[in-house]
Motif scaffolding. Structure first.
Motif, mmCIF file in Angstrom:
data_model
loop_
_atom_site.group_PDB
_atom_site.id
_atom_site.type_symbol
_atom_site.label_atom_id
_atom_site.label_comp_id
_atom_site.label_asym_id
_atom_site.label_seq_id
_atom_site.Cartn_x
_atom_site.Cartn_y
_atom_site.Cartn_z
ATOM 1 N N UNK A 127 0.844 -1.218 0.000
ATOM 2 C CA UNK A 127 0.000 0.000 0.000
ATOM 3 C C UNK A 127 0.868 1.253 0.000
ATOM 4 N N UNK A 128 1.937 1.218 0.781
ATOM 5 C CA UNK A 128 2.838 2.371 0.863
ATOM 6 C C UNK A 128 3.537 2.624 -0.474
ATOM 7 N N UNK A 129 3.977 1.547 -1.116
ATOM 8 C CA UNK A 129 4.640 1.681 -2.428
ATOM 9 C C UNK A 129 3.668 2.265 -3.445
ATOM 10 N N UNK A 130 2.411 1.775 -3.426
ATOM 11 C CA UNK A 130 1.400 2.313 -4.355
ATOM 12 C C UNK A 130 1.165 3.805 -4.071
ATOM 13 N N UNK A 131 1.152 4.171 -2.776
ATOM 14 C CA UNK A 131 0.991 5.598 -2.416
ATOM 15 C C UNK A 131 2.127 6.445 -2.979
ATOM 16 N N UNK A 132 3.295 5.830 -3.135
ATOM 17 C CA UNK A 132 4.457 6.538 -3.670
ATOM 18 C C UNK A 132 4.525 6.465 -5.197
ATOM 19 N N UNK A 133 3.460 5.919 -5.800
ATOM 20 C CA UNK A 133 3.420 5.836 -7.258
ATOM 21 C C UNK A 133 4.215 4.677 -7.829
ATOM 22 N N UNK A 134 4.570 3.693 -6.976
ATOM 23 C CA UNK A 134 5.339 2.533 -7.442
ATOM 24 C C UNK A 134 4.392 1.340 -7.561
ATOM 25 N N UNK A 135 4.182 0.865 -8.791
ATOM 26 C CA UNK A 135 3.227 -0.229 -9.008
ATOM 27 C C UNK A 135 3.850 -1.567 -8.650
ATOM 28 N N UNK A 136 3.097 -2.349 -7.896
ATOM 29 C CA UNK A 136 3.560 -3.679 -7.476
ATOM 30 C C UNK A 136 2.776 -4.730 -8.250
ATOM 31 N N UNK A 137 3.484 -5.735 -8.768
ATOM 32 C CA UNK A 137 2.814 -6.773 -9.548
ATOM 33 C C UNK A 137 2.401 -7.958 -8.666
ATOM 34 N N UNK A 138 3.331 -8.466 -7.865
ATOM 35 C CA UNK A 138 3.047 -9.619 -6.992
ATOM 36 C C UNK A 138 3.713 -9.396 -5.637
ATOM 37 N N UNK A 162 8.407 -16.240 0.295
ATOM 38 C CA UNK A 162 9.383 -16.968 -0.513
ATOM 39 C C UNK A 162 9.763 -18.281 0.175
ATOM 40 N N UNK A 163 10.786 -18.964 -0.368
ATOM 41 C CA UNK A 163 11.146 -20.301 0.070
ATOM 42 C C UNK A 163 11.773 -20.404 1.450
ATOM 43 N N UNK A 164 12.472 -19.361 1.899
ATOM 44 C CA UNK A 164 13.162 -19.414 3.189
ATOM 45 C C UNK A 164 12.253 -18.984 4.331
ATOM 46 N N UNK A 165 12.566 -19.388 5.571
ATOM 47 C CA UNK A 165 11.772 -18.936 6.721
ATOM 48 C C UNK A 165 11.912 -17.413 6.869
ATOM 49 N N UNK A 166 10.778 -16.714 6.921
ATOM 50 C CA UNK A 166 10.828 -15.250 7.047
ATOM 51 C C UNK A 166 11.190 -14.543 5.754
ATOM 52 N N UNK A 167 11.311 -15.301 4.652
ATOM 53 C CA UNK A 167 11.716 -14.684 3.381
ATOM 54 C C UNK A 167 10.494 -14.268 2.558
ATOM 55 N N UNK A 168 10.551 -13.070 1.998
ATOM 56 C CA UNK A 168 9.433 -12.545 1.217
ATOM 57 C C UNK A 168 9.915 -12.024 -0.123
ATOM 58 N N UNK A 169 8.972 -11.917 -1.049
ATOM 59 C CA UNK A 169 9.303 -11.340 -2.358
ATOM 60 C C UNK A 169 8.216 -10.357 -2.754
ATOM 61 N N UNK A 170 8.645 -9.209 -3.258
ATOM 62 C CA UNK A 170 7.714 -8.229 -3.834
ATOM 63 C C UNK A 170 8.264 -7.860 -5.196
ATOM 64 N N UNK A 171 7.415 -7.978 -6.232
ATOM 65 C CA UNK A 171 7.841 -7.706 -7.611
ATOM 66 C C UNK A 171 7.281 -6.363 -8.060
ATOM 67 N N UNK A 172 8.164 -5.517 -8.579
ATOM 68 C CA UNK A 172 7.732 -4.209 -9.081
ATOM 69 C C UNK A 172 7.354 -4.326 -10.554
#
Length: 445
Positions: free
Chosen positions: A172-183, A187-197
């Motif tokens: 939501x914050x990225x979208x507020x900054x005009x940065x479009x997020x796709x997904x 992710x595969x590791x414990x505590x690991x995340x992925x955000x695709x621009x």
């Protein structure tokens, strides 16, 4: 540009913005920020804001230290995490010398220069990064290393989990900054995340990555956890990459697309990949710039270790994703070595320069890798001609030092600074005695 400046000045007034942060990046990719009062913004537009460049990693030599930061009005955004109390905005800056020349060591300028070279050849360069990072309980760690916030895996849905709220708030914050997020997903590791621009031109993407890293750190602090873009924070768990999808456009036409060709990949696309493969070792000290980066590249878990390409082959360095029928514009190539700790301006400049070199010189693309490259023996890989990526930062610096392509793309000052800075890091790393050595050798020897 004047219209854009007027828009910025009007928005500052209408929204009651109290501080404007001017952002730029040092050669290593650390974000620098100086806050000015709204009354100073007009002056910053016309004259720039003076600062001591010698105090910033790699920006100038000490005897030519005066530099000016010129805010780019097209990058103006209010910072959502600052809230309504003392609203704060930011703009990225271009750095110049007092006589108005671009500062040769400004990473943003290095990328702009390479994009201009692509434009001269008729190309626009688009990129789409998939950014991985770990969420940890804190930045401190015990004998077992850092502690992740969860033990979930790839695409897992964690009821009541920190990562859900974290990703939702970050997106939501990225979208507020005009940065479009796709997904966004676990992710595969414990505590690991992925955000695709979402796809954007490479300069916008590099600015967005710098903003992204700040947003993720800010949201983590807000939620009482710690986010790290370190390439391999946990031993025996997947590393964090920043796989980047790339394409060149000629006007509205995707230069990588050719109907009826194998994988719908044009000659230009094939030569671009050949350029990436040919120069992969030379650019590694920038795309993978830390000692720790090589723990990821040689740690398994889908990180590429060998120089080859493949169609939908996740063990290859360069992947040509599956073609979607009637979507010629989406033909692209994915470079899988890059990690999220890289300086995005310099990394994208070098990836583009390597690809352009392949097109200019008409490089021939070798046969694709159809097997899982990791499961082959060394002898089989040698027979197929799959060279290794550098095994360490030291190894990567040896390649970089002899590279005309990297020296020319970065410019002499940035090139020398990166070599100097990274050699120092390697020497410090090599000089230490690690727990591994003490555990293996102290009692036995």
């Amino acid at each position: 540009m004047d219209k854009q400046r007027d828009f910025v000045l009007r928005t500052i007034e209408e929204r009651g913005v109290k501080f404007v942060r001017l952002w730029f990046t040092d050669v290593i990719g650390t974000l620098k920020s100086v806050a000015i009062a709204p009354a100073e913004v007009e002056g910053a537009f016309t004259e720039g804001l003076g600062f001591d460049g010698s105090a910033i990693e790699g920006l100038t030599r000490s005897y030519e230290s005066d530099l000016l930061a010129h805010p780019d009005p097209t990058t103006f955004q209010t910072l959502p995490w600052r809230g309504e109390i003392d609203p704060t905005a930011r703009m990225f800056c271009d750095i110049t010398t007092p006589d108005g020349q671009p500062a040769v060591a400004d990473p943003r300028h290095v990328l702009k220069r390479t994009l201009a070279k692509a434009a001269d050849a008729g190309f626009t360069f688009y990129t789409h990064p998939e950014i991985e990072f770990y969420l940890l309980k804190s930045s401190s760690f015990g004998p077992d290393g850092p502690e992740p916030v969860d033990s979930a895996g790839y695409f897992d849905n964690v009821p009541g989990g920190t990562a859900h709220d974290f990703r939702r708030r970050s997106v939501r914050m990225l979208e507020d900054l005009g940065i479009s997020v796709e997904y966004s997903h676990h992710e595969g590791g414990p505590g690991q995340n992925e955000i695709d621009l979402r796809y954007a031109d490479a300069l916008a993407t590099a600015d967005n990555i710098m903003t992204f890293r700040t947003v993720v750190k800010e949201v983590a602090i807000e939620q009482g956890v710690y986010a790290t873009f370190m390439p391999k924070p946990l031993s025996g768990k997947p590393g964090s990459g920043m796989h980047t999808h790339m394409s060149l456009f000629e006007g509205d036409h995707n230069a990588f697309y050719e109907e009826g060709a194998q994988y719908q990949l044009s000659k230009v696309g094939r030569q671009f990949i050949a350029g990436l493969l040919t120069h992969a070792n030379e650019i590694a000290a920038v795309t993978n710039q830390f000692v720790n980066s090589y723990k990821r590249l040689w740690g398994g878990d889908e990180a590429p270790s060998f120089i080859c390409w493949g169609h939908n082959n996740r063990s290859a360095l360069v992947r040509v994703p599956m073609y979607k029928p009637n979507k010629g514009q989406s033909t692209r190539v994915e470079y899988r070595a890059l990690d999220p700790a890289a300086n995005p301006y310099l990394a994208y400049a070098l990836l583009l320069a390597a690809g352009l070199k392949g097109i200019e010189e008409g490089y021939e693309l070798p046969p694709e890798a159809e097997d899982n490259v990791w499961s082959l023996t060394d002898a089989e890989r040698r027979a197929l001609g799959y060279a290794q990526l550098p095994a360490s930062l030291d190894h990567a610096l040896e390649y970089m030092e002899d590279s005309e392509l990297v020296a020319e793309t970065l410019g002499e000052q940035v090139f020398n600074y990166v070599l100097l800075n990274k050699r120092r890091e390697w020497q410090e790393y090599r000089a230490q005695v690690t727990p591994f050595e003490l555990k293996s050798n102290l009692e036995m020897l």
